[in-house]
Design an enzyme around this catalytic site. Structure first.
Site, mmCIF file in Angstrom:
data_model
loop_
_atom_site.group_PDB
_atom_site.id
_atom_site.type_symbol
_atom_site.label_atom_id
_atom_site.label_comp_id
_atom_site.label_asym_id
_atom_site.label_seq_id
_atom_site.Cartn_x
_atom_site.Cartn_y
_atom_site.Cartn_z
ATOM 1 N N PRO A 1 -5.235 -18.344 -18.160
ATOM 2 C CA PRO A 1 -4.196 -19.730 -19.017
ATOM 3 C C PRO A 1 -2.718 -19.434 -18.821
ATOM 4 O O PRO A 1 -2.076 -18.437 -18.855
ATOM 5 C CB PRO A 1 -4.525 -19.716 -20.180
ATOM 6 C CG PRO A 1 -4.852 -18.647 -20.522
ATOM 7 C CD PRO A 1 -5.997 -17.442 -19.507
ATOM 8 N N ALA B 1 1.190 -21.877 -19.501
ATOM 9 C CA ALA B 1 1.309 -22.877 -20.243
ATOM 10 C C ALA B 1 1.628 -23.483 -18.898
ATOM 11 O O ALA B 1 2.717 -22.113 -18.831
ATOM 12 C CB ALA B 1 1.374 -22.510 -21.519
ATOM 13 N N CYS C 1 -1.380 -15.423 -28.029
ATOM 14 C CA CYS C 1 -0.341 -15.801 -27.610
ATOM 15 C C CYS C 1 0.896 -15.063 -28.789
ATOM 16 O O CYS C 1 1.068 -15.982 -29.872
ATOM 17 C CB CYS C 1 -0.139 -18.024 -28.715
ATOM 18 S SG CYS C 1 1.743 -18.431 -27.498
ATOM 19 N N LYS D 1 -9.320 -14.851 -26.232
ATOM 20 C CA LYS D 1 -8.415 -13.807 -25.424
ATOM 21 C C LYS D 1 -7.737 -12.935 -26.771
ATOM 22 O O LYS D 1 -6.389 -14.026 -27.289
ATOM 23 C CB LYS D 1 -7.885 -14.966 -24.576
ATOM 24 C CG LYS D 1 -6.585 -14.663 -23.678
ATOM 25 C CD LYS D 1 -6.588 -15.154 -22.192
ATOM 26 C CE LYS D 1 -5.590 -14.389 -21.862
ATOM 27 N NZ LYS D 1 -3.440 -15.079 -22.028
ATOM 28 N N ASN E 1 -7.426 -7.768 -18.176
ATOM 29 C CA ASN E 1 -5.913 -8.520 -18.045
ATOM 30 C C ASN E 1 -5.000 -8.045 -18.354
ATOM 31 O O ASN E 1 -4.421 -7.352 -19.251
ATOM 32 C CB ASN E 1 -6.484 -10.398 -18.963
ATOM 33 C CG ASN E 1 -5.334 -10.757 -18.733
ATOM 34 O OD1 ASN E 1 -4.693 -10.892 -19.686
ATOM 35 N ND2 ASN E 1 -4.600 -11.126 -17.404
ATOM 36 N N GLY E 2 -3.714 -8.631 -17.425
ATOM 37 C CA GLY E 2 -2.267 -7.609 -17.355
ATOM 38 C C GLY E 2 -2.319 -7.020 -16.494
ATOM 39 O O GLY E 2 -2.471 -5.938 -15.717
ATOM 40 N N ASP E 3 -0.992 -7.739 -15.370
ATOM 41 C CA ASP E 3 -0.684 -7.032 -13.978
ATOM 42 C C ASP E 3 -1.404 -6.717 -12.925
ATOM 43 O O ASP E 3 -1.420 -5.784 -12.341
ATOM 44 C CB ASP E 3 0.263 -5.647 -14.318
ATOM 45 C CG ASP E 3 1.527 -6.369 -15.610
ATOM 46 O OD1 ASP E 3 1.565 -7.256 -15.314
ATOM 47 O OD2 ASP E 3 2.155 -5.271 -15.972
ATOM 48 N N GLY F 1 -3.053 -13.853 -14.456
ATOM 49 C CA GLY F 1 -2.158 -14.895 -14.497
ATOM 50 C C GLY F 1 -1.685 -15.080 -13.109
ATOM 51 O O GLY F 1 -1.600 -15.702 -12.004
ATOM 52 N N ARG F 2 -0.153 -13.961 -13.349
ATOM 53 C CA ARG F 2 0.841 -14.394 -12.354
ATOM 54 C C ARG F 2 0.257 -14.131 -11.239
ATOM 55 O O ARG F 2 1.370 -14.245 -10.095
ATOM 56 C CB ARG F 2 2.094 -13.300 -13.341
ATOM 57 C CG ARG F 2 2.467 -14.295 -14.357
ATOM 58 C CD ARG F 2 3.458 -13.203 -15.141
ATOM 59 N NE ARG F 2 2.669 -11.895 -15.526
ATOM 60 C CZ ARG F 2 3.514 -10.430 -16.342
ATOM 61 N NH1 ARG F 2 4.991 -10.934 -15.960
ATOM 62 N NH2 ARG F 2 3.195 -9.723 -15.959
#
Ligand SMILES: Cc1cc2nc3c(=O)[nH]c(=O)nc-3n(C[C@H](O)[C@H](O)[C@H](O)COP(=O)(O)O)c2cc1C
Length: 368
Positions: free
Chosen positions: A17, A19, A102, A141, A203-205, A227-228
């Site tokens: 996700p 946002a 978050c 998460k 998750n991450g990078d 994500g990104r």
């Protein structure tokens, strides 16, 4: 291939996700490219859903091509989280994800997001209440913990497994880290080792197929969430799957293919949000596609002001003509103008990982 409780999934790669970005048009654009199965919405306030707030309902807007879909909820009132989960189940949502990672003040102040990581029993009870109420899987998460002295994710993950959570997503950074520094693969591994049966999704990078593979190999995670990376590169799911299945790296998508998917994404934005609003929202999306176009200042300067589809196409055509000066005789970007290779933080030397962290898109929240 991978299961969240009763939900069988065709891919162990997930869309994280983001946002303000992981709306229906973006999810559809990525799904059409391929390699993705379960995608997650932006986080949604459980109370706003129960109050039938139109903005919250827009966040859960979906369609048959957008399946399976998880909705990410945040909130700290157990009854509200339970009732929102029931409402989503009745609307055909496949899975509920709870935001525990978050770091934004607005979310932590009310006891949701990262604040949940520090209150283990209360959080486990909240999850149990949701799990007992719905048949669809409930996942969580989280980040690794509040800070380096408080790495709570392994204990929290285990407690949530006992409370009936069907899977855990873990971003390998602490709340204090924000988006800085390196993703801690060992930290993710500790979460994998802490649970007994349920899948842990790292998750991450993850911005390249090689990074996805390294995360699987070094953490033992059952899935990877991106994500990104999907923003730079909606092909990442397809290419990462191909790389893990065959060991072969597919060539980067051509400029024409990137432009095709970008235009498709815009069309979906216009379908879902209307022309004016869809184009306005696309102002912050198009420059992410452009990051892989080569020289793109001319495009970026104008696209951040776009307000209609016709104007977008005019800007794009003018850019394509301007970009010709950087091409060779075959119509390919000359090597010296090609964007450099993308490298995940945990695949670089520590010093350069700090210097060249992945940009964090602007959003309705300042820090994620
Ligand atoms: C702009 C932005 C918005 C985000 N929104 C959410 C969100 O709604 N819920 C959530 O759990 N994480 C959110 N995150 C965190 C991402 O899901 C993910 O954990 C983080 O970006 C690391 O993964 P990545 O490096 O693949 O992007 C957000 C991150 C960014 C940059």
């Amino acid at each position: 291939m991978i299961r969240f409780g009763s939900l069988e999934l065709k891919s162990n790669l997930f869309l994280s996700p983001l946002a303000g970005y992981t709306n229906l048009p973006f999810r559809l654009a990525v799904r059409e490219v391929g390699g993705l199965d379960l995608a997650t919405t932006d986080l949604v306030n459980a109370r706003s859903l129960l109050e039938k707030n139109p903005k919250a309902f827009k966040l859960i807007e979906t369609c048959s091509a957008d399946r399976p879909l998880a909705v990410q909820l945040f909130g700290s009132v157990p009854e509200e989280m339970r009732d929102a989960a029931l409402m989503l189940e009745a609307r055909g949502i496949s899975s509920i994800d709870i935001n525990m990672g978050c770091p934004v003040k607005k979310v932590c102040r009310v006891g949701g997001g990262s604040a949940m990581m520090t209150e283990l029993d209360k959080t486990a009870a909240l999850v149990r209440g949701m799990v007992d109420a719905v048949k669809i899987p409930v996942t969580a998460k989280m980040r690794l913990g509040w800070d380096d002295e408080n790495i709570t994710a392994p204990d929290l993950a285990r407690a949530l497994e006992d409370a009936g959570a069907a899977a855990i997503f873990v971003h390998g950074r602490t709340r204090e880290q924000g988006f800085a520094g390196t993703v801690n693969l060992l930290g993710i591994r500790k979460v994998v080792e802490a649970v007994r049966h349920i899948p842990v999704i790292g998750n991450g990078d993850v911005i390249t197929p090689q990074a996805a593979k390294k995360m699987f190999d070094e953490t033992g995670c059952a899935g990877v969430s991106i994500g990104r990376g999907a923003f730079y590169n909606p092909w990442i799911f397809l290419h990462a799957r191909h790389f893990m299945e065959t060991g072969e790296l597919l060539p980067e998508p051509s400029f024409d293919e990137r432009v095709r998917v970008m235009c498709r994404h815009l069309n979906l934005m216009v379908e879902v949000f209307g022309e004016e609003h869809g184009c306005r929202m696309f102002r912050k999306v198009a420059p992410w596609y452009a990051k892989r176009f080569g020289p793109s200042s001319v495009f970026n300067k104008r696209v951040v002001l776009v307000s209609s589809r016709a104007e977008f196409h005019e800007i794009l055509q003018a850019y394509i003509r301007w970009r010709e000066q950087f091409l060779d005789e075959h119509g390919d970007l000359q090597p010296r103008y090609c964007p450099g290779p993308m490298v995940a933080s945990f695949m670089r030397e520590p010093a350069s990982a700090t210097r060249e962290s992945i940009p964090v898109p602007k959003g309705p929240v300042e820090v994620w």
